[in-house]
Design a protein around this motif. Structure first.
Motif, mmCIF file in Angstrom:
data_model
loop_
_atom_site.group_PDB
_atom_site.id
_atom_site.type_symbol
_atom_site.label_atom_id
_atom_site.label_comp_id
_atom_site.label_asym_id
_atom_site.label_seq_id
_atom_site.Cartn_x
_atom_site.Cartn_y
_atom_site.Cartn_z
ATOM 1 N N LEU A 1 0.810 -1.219 0.000
ATOM 2 C CA LEU A 1 0.000 0.000 0.000
ATOM 3 C C LEU A 1 0.845 1.271 0.000
ATOM 4 O O LEU A 1 0.401 2.305 -0.511
ATOM 5 N N THR A 2 2.003 1.214 0.584
ATOM 6 C CA THR A 2 2.771 2.447 0.805
ATOM 7 C C THR A 2 4.034 2.561 -0.040
ATOM 8 O O THR A 2 4.652 3.622 -0.064
ATOM 9 N N ALA A 3 4.434 1.510 -0.732
ATOM 10 C CA ALA A 3 5.658 1.567 -1.535
ATOM 11 C C ALA A 3 5.474 2.463 -2.762
ATOM 12 O O ALA A 3 4.366 2.610 -3.285
ATOM 13 N N ALA A 4 6.556 3.052 -3.220
ATOM 14 C CA ALA A 4 6.516 3.956 -4.374
ATOM 15 C C ALA A 4 6.669 3.153 -5.668
ATOM 16 O O ALA A 4 7.673 3.246 -6.367
ATOM 17 N N HIS A 5 5.651 2.338 -5.983
ATOM 18 C CA HIS A 5 5.723 1.471 -7.163
ATOM 19 C C HIS A 5 4.949 2.017 -8.355
ATOM 20 O O HIS A 5 5.093 1.528 -9.466
ATOM 21 N N GLY A 6 4.080 3.001 -8.135
ATOM 22 C CA GLY A 6 3.341 3.589 -9.235
ATOM 23 C C GLY A 6 2.119 2.811 -9.671
ATOM 24 O O GLY A 6 1.387 3.239 -10.575
ATOM 25 N N LEU A 7 1.851 1.671 -9.039
ATOM 26 C CA LEU A 7 0.669 0.876 -9.374
ATOM 27 C C LEU A 7 -0.511 1.285 -8.494
ATOM 28 O O LEU A 7 -0.341 1.650 -7.336
ATOM 29 N N ARG A 8 -1.696 1.196 -9.069
ATOM 30 C CA ARG A 8 -2.919 1.458 -8.308
ATOM 31 C C ARG A 8 -3.457 0.099 -7.847
ATOM 32 O O ARG A 8 -4.043 -0.637 -8.632
ATOM 33 N N ILE A 9 -3.226 -0.202 -6.594
ATOM 34 C CA ILE A 9 -3.574 -1.514 -6.051
ATOM 35 C C ILE A 9 -4.752 -1.382 -5.095
ATOM 36 O O ILE A 9 -4.761 -0.504 -4.231
ATOM 37 N N ALA A 10 -5.738 -2.241 -5.265
ATOM 38 C CA ALA A 10 -6.846 -2.340 -4.315
ATOM 39 C C ALA A 10 -6.571 -3.522 -3.400
ATOM 40 O O ALA A 10 -6.387 -4.643 -3.869
ATOM 41 N N VAL A 11 -6.517 -3.275 -2.105
ATOM 42 C CA VAL A 11 -6.222 -4.321 -1.134
ATOM 43 C C VAL A 11 -7.466 -4.573 -0.285
ATOM 44 O O VAL A 11 -8.032 -3.643 0.292
ATOM 45 N N LEU A 12 -7.896 -5.825 -0.226
ATOM 46 C CA LEU A 12 -9.036 -6.223 0.608
ATOM 47 C C LEU A 12 -8.494 -6.853 1.873
ATOM 48 O O LEU A 12 -7.744 -7.834 1.805
ATOM 49 N N VAL A 13 -8.856 -6.287 3.027
ATOM 50 C CA VAL A 13 -8.320 -6.743 4.306
ATOM 51 C C VAL A 13 -9.443 -7.029 5.284
ATOM 52 O O VAL A 13 -10.563 -6.536 5.147
ATOM 53 N N ASN A 14 -9.107 -7.828 6.298
ATOM 54 C CA ASN A 14 -10.102 -8.173 7.311
ATOM 55 C C ASN A 14 -10.294 -7.061 8.330
ATOM 56 O O ASN A 14 -11.387 -6.853 8.821
ATOM 57 N N ASP A 15 -9.216 -6.341 8.648
ATOM 58 C CA ASP A 15 -9.285 -5.357 9.722
ATOM 59 C C ASP A 15 -8.466 -4.125 9.358
ATOM 60 O O ASP A 15 -7.241 -4.210 9.214
ATOM 61 N N PHE A 16 -9.149 -2.974 9.197
ATOM 62 C CA PHE A 16 -8.448 -1.722 8.920
ATOM 63 C C PHE A 16 -7.436 -1.387 10.008
ATOM 64 O O PHE A 16 -6.402 -0.792 9.752
ATOM 65 N N GLY A 17 -7.766 -1.766 11.250
ATOM 66 C CA GLY A 17 -6.944 -1.382 12.384
ATOM 67 C C GLY A 17 -5.531 -1.922 12.315
ATOM 68 O O GLY A 17 -4.621 -1.372 12.938
ATOM 69 N N GLU A 18 -5.328 -3.011 11.561
ATOM 70 C CA GLU A 18 -4.000 -3.608 11.473
ATOM 71 C C GLU A 18 -3.174 -3.028 10.325
ATOM 72 O O GLU A 18 -1.983 -3.311 10.216
ATOM 73 N N VAL A 19 -3.832 -2.244 9.466
ATOM 74 C CA VAL A 19 -3.136 -1.676 8.321
ATOM 75 C C VAL A 19 -2.503 -0.356 8.738
ATOM 76 O O VAL A 19 -3.195 0.591 9.099
ATOM 77 N N ASN A 20 -1.193 -0.303 8.686
ATOM 78 C CA ASN A 20 -0.457 0.857 9.183
ATOM 79 C C ASN A 20 -0.139 1.807 8.032
ATOM 80 O O ASN A 20 0.925 1.734 7.421
ATOM 81 N N VAL A 21 -1.107 2.695 7.732
ATOM 82 C CA VAL A 21 -0.927 3.661 6.658
ATOM 83 C C VAL A 21 -0.784 5.049 7.272
ATOM 84 O O VAL A 21 -1.588 5.451 8.110
#
Length: 296
Positions: free
Chosen positions: A25-45
């Motif tokens: 989600l945070t790397a500078a790769h230039g791709l538009r990625i949709a990530v489906l996760v179980n818990d927003f709270g664990e995603v460190n953005v």
């Protein structure tokens, strides 16, 4: 309009799946990625990267988005598909007790092209987990359903122990390529093949370093042929490469249809050949870029 390819990330609780998702989600790769996760709270953005947040979907300033699976798989997939023209790839983080192969089947019910199943395992705990009478069968299925296994936390075990785990995986999940990682740090082109660039720098070792003192070396190399090649020969090549590489991608000049170019996409044992338009005059040749272990 073609649908974006999807990757499933599986693995038992604590293996490092969410850390891997955070990298994507945070790397500078230039791709538009949709990530489906179980818990927003664990995603460190980082808050500065969040463009909007409506409760179920979080849009990021880099063009990526994160969608919660709280209300079910179907609702999350439909939310992503409403924005399919804005997405290059979809990544689904399976629950720690889920079978990633089943999630892959669900995604294909929506006609999404499967890019691969990545199973993350804990180098310290994987053998104990497989022998556990309560979760062992689930963990075994997670291993056997993988196209690539990420042997994570390899920096947390002694070199001798890591070698033992490698040998054990070769027996427990034969012919599935294993990539050693620390803190789920892995090259994007290995994790997401179809969503990445169709171009790669040939013959240059791909080198990446984790935050520990360990270094992991991988090699990029190219198979070239200027004359047309039969589909049967490409099929044999893909089968032979399956256990020796992480990814392969490239255009093929098929003898059966030399006017059109075809694209080979491969992750582990899973591969597909797709039509990719007409050749530009004088450009017809086979060129397959492979990523695998150094000296692989």
């Amino acid at each position: 309009m073609s649908l974006p390819p999807f990757t499933v990330i599986g693995g038992y609780l604590g293996a490092g799946k969410t850390t891997l998702v955070n990298h994507l989600l945070t790397a500078a790769h230039g791709l538009r990625i949709a990530v489906l996760v179980n818990d927003f709270g664990e995603v460190n953005v980082d808050a500065a990267l969040i463009a909007s947040h409506d409760g179920d979907t979080m849009s990021l300033a880099n063009g990526c988005m994160c969608c919660s699976l709280t209300n079910g798989f179907a609702q999350a997939i439909n939310a992503v598909l409403e924005r399919k023209t804005q997405m290059d790839a979809i990544v689904i983080e399976a629950s720690g007790v889920a079978e990633p192969g089943r999630i892959a089947q669900y995604g294909q019910m929506y006609d999404l092209p499967l890019d691969g199943v990545i199973t993350v395992v804990d180098a310290e705990r994987i053998r104990d987990q497989v022998e556990n009478k309560y979760v062992g069968e689930v963990v075994k299925h997670q291993l056997l359903q993988a196209d690539i296994i990420l042997l994570n936390k390899s920096d947390c075990v002694a070199a001798e122990t890591l070698g033992d785990v490698r040998g054990w995986l070769a027996s427990a999940a034969p012919r599935i390529p294993v990539l050693e990682t620390a803190r789920s740090n892995a090259p994007l082109d290995i994790l997401i093949g179809r969503g990445g660039s169709q171009q790669a720098t040939p013959d240059v070792p791909l080198r990446f370093t984790t935050t520990t003192n360990h270094e992991f070396l991988h090699q990029t190399w190219v198979i070239r042929r200027n004359t047309p090649i039969k589909r049967a020969a490409i099929s044999r090549l893909a089968k032979q490469m399956g256990s020796r590489i992480f990814r392969a991608k490239g255009f093929i000049n098929l003898a059966e249809d030399p006017e059109r170019r075809y694209l080979l996409q491969q992750v582990g044992q899973r591969w597909v050949i797709e039509e990719a338009g007409l050749w530009v005059s004088g450009a017809a040749r086979t060129e397959i870029v492979c990523i695998g272990p150094r000296n692989g």
